[in-house]
Write a protein that holds these residues in place. Sequence first.
Motif, PDB file in Angstrom:
ATOM      1  N   SER A 248     -11.297   4.405  -6.125  1.00  0.00           N
ATOM      2  CA  SER A 248     -11.000   3.767  -7.419  1.00  0.00           C
ATOM      3  C   SER A 248      -9.532   3.807  -7.813  1.00  0.00           C
ATOM      4  O   SER A 248      -9.020   2.824  -8.376  1.00  0.00           O
ATOM      5  CB  SER A 248     -11.862   4.395  -8.513  1.00  0.00           C
ATOM      6  N   PRO A 249      -8.795   4.899  -7.552  1.00  0.00           N
ATOM      7  CA  PRO A 249      -7.376   4.902  -7.947  1.00  0.00           C
ATOM      8  C   PRO A 249      -6.556   3.785  -7.305  1.00  0.00           C
ATOM      9  O   PRO A 249      -5.512   3.398  -7.849  1.00  0.00           O
ATOM     10  CB  PRO A 249      -6.898   6.286  -7.492  1.00  0.00           C
ATOM     11  N   ALA A 250      -7.009   3.251  -6.175  1.00  0.00           N
ATOM     12  CA  ALA A 250      -6.276   2.153  -5.541  1.00  0.00           C
ATOM     13  C   ALA A 250      -6.285   0.897  -6.407  1.00  0.00           C
ATOM     14  O   ALA A 250      -5.426   0.016  -6.246  1.00  0.00           O
ATOM     15  CB  ALA A 250      -6.874   1.850  -4.168  1.00  0.00           C
ATOM     16  N   ALA A 251      -7.259   0.803  -7.324  1.00  0.00           N
ATOM     17  CA  ALA A 251      -7.333  -0.350  -8.224  1.00  0.00           C
ATOM     18  C   ALA A 251      -6.564  -0.113  -9.511  1.00  0.00           C
ATOM     19  O   ALA A 251      -6.484  -1.002 -10.365  1.00  0.00           O
ATOM     20  CB  ALA A 251      -8.798  -0.660  -8.551  1.00  0.00           C
ATOM     21  N   GLU A 252      -5.990   1.074  -9.656  1.00  0.00           N
ATOM     22  CA  GLU A 252      -5.321   1.429 -10.914  1.00  0.00           C
ATOM     23  C   GLU A 252      -3.838   1.742 -10.695  1.00  0.00           C
ATOM     24  O   GLU A 252      -3.272   2.604 -11.358  1.00  0.00           O
ATOM     25  CB  GLU A 252      -6.024   2.636 -11.550  1.00  0.00           C
ATOM     26  N   ILE A 253      -3.212   1.048  -9.769  1.00  0.00           N
ATOM     27  CA  ILE A 253      -1.796   1.275  -9.476  1.00  0.00           C
ATOM     28  C   ILE A 253      -0.939   0.458 -10.438  1.00  0.00           C
ATOM     29  O   ILE A 253      -1.112  -0.754 -10.579  1.00  0.00           O
ATOM     30  CB  ILE A 253      -1.478   0.905  -8.016  1.00  0.00           C
ATOM     31  N   GLY A 254      -0.025   1.136 -11.119  1.00  0.00           N
ATOM     32  CA  GLY A 254       0.839   0.471 -12.089  1.00  0.00           C
ATOM     33  C   GLY A 254       1.961  -0.306 -11.432  1.00  0.00           C
ATOM     34  O   GLY A 254       2.108  -0.323 -10.202  1.00  0.00           O
ATOM     35  N   GLN A 255       2.753  -0.964 -12.248  1.00  0.00           N
ATOM     36  CA  GLN A 255       3.856  -1.786 -11.731  1.00  0.00           C
ATOM     37  C   GLN A 255       4.901  -0.952 -10.996  1.00  0.00           C
ATOM     38  O   GLN A 255       5.628  -1.468 -10.149  1.00  0.00           O
ATOM     39  CB  GLN A 255       4.514  -2.550 -12.884  1.00  0.00           C
ATOM     40  N   ASP A 256       4.966   0.334 -11.303  1.00  0.00           N
ATOM     41  CA  ASP A 256       5.929   1.196 -10.608  1.00  0.00           C
ATOM     42  C   ASP A 256       5.384   1.725  -9.280  1.00  0.00           C
ATOM     43  O   ASP A 256       6.038   2.520  -8.603  1.00  0.00           O
ATOM     44  CB  ASP A 256       6.320   2.371 -11.505  1.00  0.00           C
ATOM     45  N   GLY A 257       4.155   1.290  -8.932  1.00  0.00           N
ATOM     46  CA  GLY A 257       3.568   1.719  -7.666  1.00  0.00           C
ATOM     47  C   GLY A 257       2.830   3.038  -7.726  1.00  0.00           C
ATOM     48  O   GLY A 257       2.338   3.524  -6.711  1.00  0.00           O
ATOM     49  N   THR A 258       2.725   3.619  -8.919  1.00  0.00           N
ATOM     50  CA  THR A 258       2.060   4.906  -9.089  1.00  0.00           C
ATOM     51  C   THR A 258       0.661   4.707  -9.658  1.00  0.00           C
ATOM     52  O   THR A 258       0.497   3.980 -10.649  1.00  0.00           O
ATOM     53  CB  THR A 258       2.864   5.810 -10.043  1.00  0.00           C
TER      54      THR A 258
END
Length: 357
Positions: A248-258
């Motif tokens: 799931s965290p792979a779907a929650e990556i912000g614009q800064d790549g984190t």
Amino acid sequence: MGQRTGQRSRSARTVVALLAVAALTAGCTVIGAEDEAEQGPVTVTLVTHQSWSVPPEVLDAFERRAGLRVEVRKEGDAGELTNKLVLTKDNPIADVAFGIDSTFASRALDEDVFEPYTSPEADRGPQRYAVDPRQRLSAVDVGDVCVNIDTEWFAANDVPEPTGLADLTEPEYEDLFVVPSPATSSPGLAFLLATVAEYGEDGWLDYWRDLADNGVKTVSGWTEAYTQDFSGSSGQGERPIVLSYASSPAAEIGQDGTPRTTALLDSCYRQVEYAGVLAGTEHSAEAGRVIDFLLSHEFQSTVAESMYVYPAREGVALPESWERAAPLPRETLSLPGEQVREHRERWIAEWRELLEG
């Protein structure tokens, strides 16, 4: 002379008759060809869960190559799908099914929902997750169920992040955890099994009692928990701890790549999704070709980005961002299939009595 005239007359009648037969035969051939052309390729119905997804160009290429048409029918989550297949096993609703997971596989096998099929692609890795010596199910992907947290919420509220199951019963995490019900949700059932694996037959109910005393919220399914109640995803809910997946965290990556969320890898229960040819289908051979496709490198290379699961086939690369945001857990909680088969319904009933009264 009269005899020759009669012979010519009979000969003429014979020629006419032969021409008529030839015309009729030709007409039948044309009609048969037209019927065959109208029928077109065999349609194979694939029944699956709501999360099924594949790039259209990948499916189209397979259909052209195989000379088939795949009709996709979606039936809820893995639990709903299993129930539907069991209830309709005498009059199957499809030719092939995908999405039966390891928490429900034993029920489908006990009910003889599937017929044996060994794919030539199975020895590329899926056999690692085999659950049936008759090869009625083929492993397609891995989607480990894990507790996820909203890391930004914990940083903003100066609360230490939990690290495992035991932390969730501590006072600082009161009213922060939302989980789908094991009675109505496949990941919810996987979490119940994780607690049995962690705390044993004598301790898992006590753990759930502590969760209830600490304000755990239970909802009907993963979608409601993750997209409505969880603060770290699209729903922007009020609870920063949710039951979801290692991916799931792979779907929650912000614009800064984190990634804005993380999975607690010590809390994960291994969940494998399977596909099988449905018993009673009139298209067994064609359904088997669909299984081959689901195990192929072509399809397996799409599952991470299309369905946020890990491929069962060996040698399939994950997206680069997954190495940091969503690594596959090295060790997971698990229970023997026989134990799950024997006690699953009792465990669910005991959970319902405790949590739902």
